[in-house]
Design an enzyme around this catalytic site. Sequence first.
Site, PDB file in Angstrom:
ATOM      1  N   GLU A  61       5.151  -9.791  -5.528  1.00  0.00           N
ATOM      2  CA  GLU A  61       3.762  -9.963  -5.659  1.00  0.00           C
ATOM      3  C   GLU A  61       3.698 -10.544  -7.152  1.00  0.00           C
ATOM      4  O   GLU A  61       2.879 -11.275  -7.412  1.00  0.00           O
ATOM      5  CB  GLU A  61       3.016  -8.731  -5.471  1.00  0.00           C
ATOM      6  CG  GLU A  61       2.718  -8.052  -3.864  1.00  0.00           C
ATOM      7  CD  GLU A  61       2.029  -9.150  -3.126  1.00  0.00           C
ATOM      8  OE1 GLU A  61       1.469 -10.017  -3.560  1.00  0.00           O
ATOM      9  OE2 GLU A  61       2.422  -9.248  -1.854  1.00  0.00           O
ATOM     10  N   TYR A  67      -5.584  -7.121  -7.481  1.00  0.00           N
ATOM     11  CA  TYR A  67      -5.233  -7.715  -6.264  1.00  0.00           C
ATOM     12  C   TYR A  67      -3.563  -6.821  -6.238  1.00  0.00           C
ATOM     13  O   TYR A  67      -3.360  -6.651  -4.960  1.00  0.00           O
ATOM     14  CB  TYR A  67      -4.674  -9.199  -6.566  1.00  0.00           C
ATOM     15  CG  TYR A  67      -3.687  -9.575  -5.435  1.00  0.00           C
ATOM     16  CD1 TYR A  67      -3.961  -9.676  -4.172  1.00  0.00           C
ATOM     17  CD2 TYR A  67      -2.460  -9.959  -6.050  1.00  0.00           C
ATOM     18  CE1 TYR A  67      -2.948 -10.165  -3.223  1.00  0.00           C
ATOM     19  CE2 TYR A  67      -1.409 -10.299  -4.960  1.00  0.00           C
ATOM     20  CZ  TYR A  67      -1.845 -10.221  -3.525  1.00  0.00           C
ATOM     21  OH  TYR A  67      -0.876 -10.637  -2.537  1.00  0.00           O
ATOM     22  N   ASP A  95      -7.179 -11.962  -2.389  1.00  0.00           N
ATOM     23  CA  ASP A  95      -6.407 -13.015  -3.363  1.00  0.00           C
ATOM     24  C   ASP A  95      -7.253 -14.211  -2.918  1.00  0.00           C
ATOM     25  O   ASP A  95      -8.116 -14.466  -2.516  1.00  0.00           O
ATOM     26  CB  ASP A  95      -4.914 -12.900  -3.086  1.00  0.00           C
ATOM     27  CG  ASP A  95      -4.617 -13.703  -1.637  1.00  0.00           C
ATOM     28  OD1 ASP A  95      -5.520 -13.591  -0.813  1.00  0.00           O
ATOM     29  OD2 ASP A  95      -3.729 -14.524  -1.416  1.00  0.00           O
TER      30      ASP A  95
END
Length: 357
Positions: free
Chosen positions: A42, A123, A141
């Site tokens: 991520e 996020y 996102d």
Amino acid sequence: MRDSRVISVELLDWYDRHARILPWRSLPGQGQTDPYRVWLSEVMLQQTTVAAVKSYFERFTSLWPTVHDLAAAEDSQVMAEWAGLGYYARARNLVACARTVSALGAFPTTRDGLAALPGIGPYTSAAISAIAFDLPETVVDGNVERVISRLFALETPLPASKPEIYELAGLLTPAARPGDYAQAMMDLGATICTPRNPACGICPVNNGCQARIQGIAAELPRKAPKKAKPQRAGTVWIGFTQDAVLVETRPEKGLLGGTLAFPSTGWDGSALEPPAMADWQDSGLVRHVFTHFALDLTVMTAKLTTPPVRGRLVAIDKFSPSALPGLMRKAWSLVQPIQARQRSPIAKASQHPTRDD
DNA sequence: CATCCGTGGAA
DNA sequence: TTTCCAAGGAT
């Protein structure tokens, strides 16, 4: 409420059949995934394409299979491995985060706990919560912003529409399989509900999409106009001796912070001196575009005959251009033939050294 | 809330 | 060639 339930079910059903196979991802329905791999992927994927991330992810997990391995790594090695991926604050935060997590013993298992760590924001904390811990957090996102904007035909431009998008996205988030759902939304945005030519005809949720019904899917989300990029200029000095190259580590803060680099001026006219007294030769121009400005970089080279007042000499056989950020890699590949030729005066003119990038 | 912070691929 | 932008975060 029923519509939102229909949408999330259709999306999960589509994901079961069309999920992309990715190195950091488990198969649909498998549930939780190793938090370390979720976190690492991520962070790498922040503002960065899947294609660009893949090889970096494989390399990092090969070198450092656990968060404890990464926590024990040298800063300089992590920066070198991150080189080329961009947004170098991510790499600095990555190491800091790994060391905190390693000291804790494991990743926090709540969104707030995750969000308190360096490099983990709204996020990423939601994504790790959903994908690694099966928590029904709302993951928003750029993909989700686009999908939601279209599903509800939101006319308010980004970023002003973000609060409304977050609220609507929360209404759609299911209690079951939140991790798969989050990744389904992102896969939909990446493969069907794309920015330019959305494939509405094969979209699993096209029945409930207000933008498609109104024929404005490709126009959404609307965005505030962006500012023009200023043009800037600077100079970089690549000094070398018979068997070494002059480099430095840039300051932690600011552009290319903490990366390996050749000594340079600032990019806004600040007039720093060359790192050594030498017969500097203009060796060409590198044009590079950053997020918020374009740079014309004049590349100077010289064979050093006096000790440098700045930077450090690195043996040429220990110098790896892959450890440089993109800008400096461009400068190096421009002058590397010159450098190699002058290091070996006996080399024939017909022998052209190969470029390494 | 606006700005800073990389890079390379696609249209 | 130009423009856009890709799983954002920190300040």
